[in-house]
Write a protein that holds these residues in place. Structure first.
Motif, mmCIF file in Angstrom:
data_model
loop_
_atom_site.group_PDB
_atom_site.id
_atom_site.type_symbol
_atom_site.label_atom_id
_atom_site.label_comp_id
_atom_site.label_asym_id
_atom_site.label_seq_id
_atom_site.Cartn_x
_atom_site.Cartn_y
_atom_site.Cartn_z
ATOM 1 N N HIS A 108 0.843 -1.198 0.000
ATOM 2 C CA HIS A 108 0.000 0.000 0.000
ATOM 3 C C HIS A 108 0.881 1.252 0.000
ATOM 4 O O HIS A 108 0.609 2.206 -0.741
ATOM 5 C CB HIS A 108 -0.946 -0.007 1.203
ATOM 6 N N VAL A 127 -14.858 -2.782 -2.406
ATOM 7 C CA VAL A 127 -14.497 -4.002 -1.689
ATOM 8 C C VAL A 127 -15.777 -4.788 -1.435
ATOM 9 O O VAL A 127 -16.827 -4.210 -1.153
ATOM 10 C CB VAL A 127 -13.735 -3.673 -0.375
ATOM 11 N N GLN A 135 -11.703 -4.837 4.523
ATOM 12 C CA GLN A 135 -12.267 -3.565 4.972
ATOM 13 C C GLN A 135 -11.499 -3.019 6.176
ATOM 14 O O GLN A 135 -11.210 -1.824 6.246
ATOM 15 C CB GLN A 135 -13.744 -3.732 5.322
ATOM 16 N N TYR A 138 -8.075 -1.693 4.935
ATOM 17 C CA TYR A 138 -8.196 -0.385 4.279
ATOM 18 C C TYR A 138 -8.464 0.717 5.293
ATOM 19 O O TYR A 138 -7.898 1.812 5.183
ATOM 20 C CB TYR A 138 -9.282 -0.414 3.208
ATOM 21 N N GLN A 141 -5.364 1.853 6.836
ATOM 22 C CA GLN A 141 -4.526 2.630 5.916
ATOM 23 C C GLN A 141 -5.073 4.037 5.679
ATOM 24 O O GLN A 141 -4.429 4.846 5.018
ATOM 25 C CB GLN A 141 -4.386 1.901 4.572
ATOM 26 N N TRP A 143 -8.456 4.653 4.470
ATOM 27 C CA TRP A 143 -9.584 4.667 3.531
ATOM 28 C C TRP A 143 -10.876 4.878 4.314
ATOM 29 O O TRP A 143 -11.038 4.362 5.414
ATOM 30 C CB TRP A 143 -9.655 3.353 2.766
ATOM 31 N N PHE A 162 -9.629 7.386 -0.574
ATOM 32 C CA PHE A 162 -8.381 7.657 0.143
ATOM 33 C C PHE A 162 -7.841 8.987 -0.364
ATOM 34 O O PHE A 162 -7.760 9.209 -1.583
ATOM 35 C CB PHE A 162 -7.371 6.542 -0.158
#
Length: 167
Positions: A108, A127, A135, A138, A141, A143, A162
């Motif tokens: 990522h 997703v 999920q 993300y 990260q 999102w 994002f």
């Protein structure tokens, strides 16, 4: 084109066309984990589909190689009709036996670096609703649910966004 990056002994690089079959196999293994009744037979020749994605001049397919084995992949490009500063993450998979080992986070980060270098300001993805593990990844990260694309009733996908950090 991304140059090879070494991250903790892992190499993150652009996928080669000759690796389409290995990428398709990883894709199938990872996807099969979130279908309770097994991976549906969608009739798609995934090796050919990946070969096309790899060879697209406007696309990027990155992989993580560890000890000579491809253990992660990410595919992204600006979708047709989207603003030039938006990129879509079409596929993002890590070998299931390597989950929670840092491969996804490293991959990522490489994607975000590439998006920054390409002048992207936003990334989007969808997703599968049953893929709660992805999920959660993300969300860690950064999102968030895409306010411009709420899920439609009966759709089996969540749409996430994002914000690509600026330089």
């Amino acid at each position: 084109m991304i140059s090879d990056r070494v991250n903790g002994g892992r190499v993150i690089r652009t996928v080669l066309p000759a690796e389409a079959e290995a990428i398709a196999a990883l894709h199938r293994r990872a996807r099969s984990t979130y279908y309770p009744d097994g991976l549906p037979d969608d009739g798609i020749d995934w090796s050919a589909t990946w070969r096309t994605a790899i060879e697209r001049p406007d696309g990027h397919v990155l992989c993580v190689v560890e000890r000579g084995r491809i253990v992660g992949l990410a595919s992204f490009r600006t979708p047709e009709g989207a603003p030039a500063e938006t990129v879509k993450l079409f596929q993002f998979h890590v070998e299931p036996d390597q989950w929670r080992s840092g491969i996804g986070t490293a991959l990522h980060s490489a994607c975000v670096e590439e998006w920054q270098a390409d002048g992207k300001r936003a990334a989007v993805l969808d997703v599968h609703t049953d893929n709660v593990r992805a999920q959660a990844f993300y969300a860690r990260q950064g999102w968030v649910p895409d306010p411009e694309n709420p899920p439609a009733e009966g759709d089996h996908h969540l749409f996430l966004r994002f914000s690509v950090p600026g330089e």
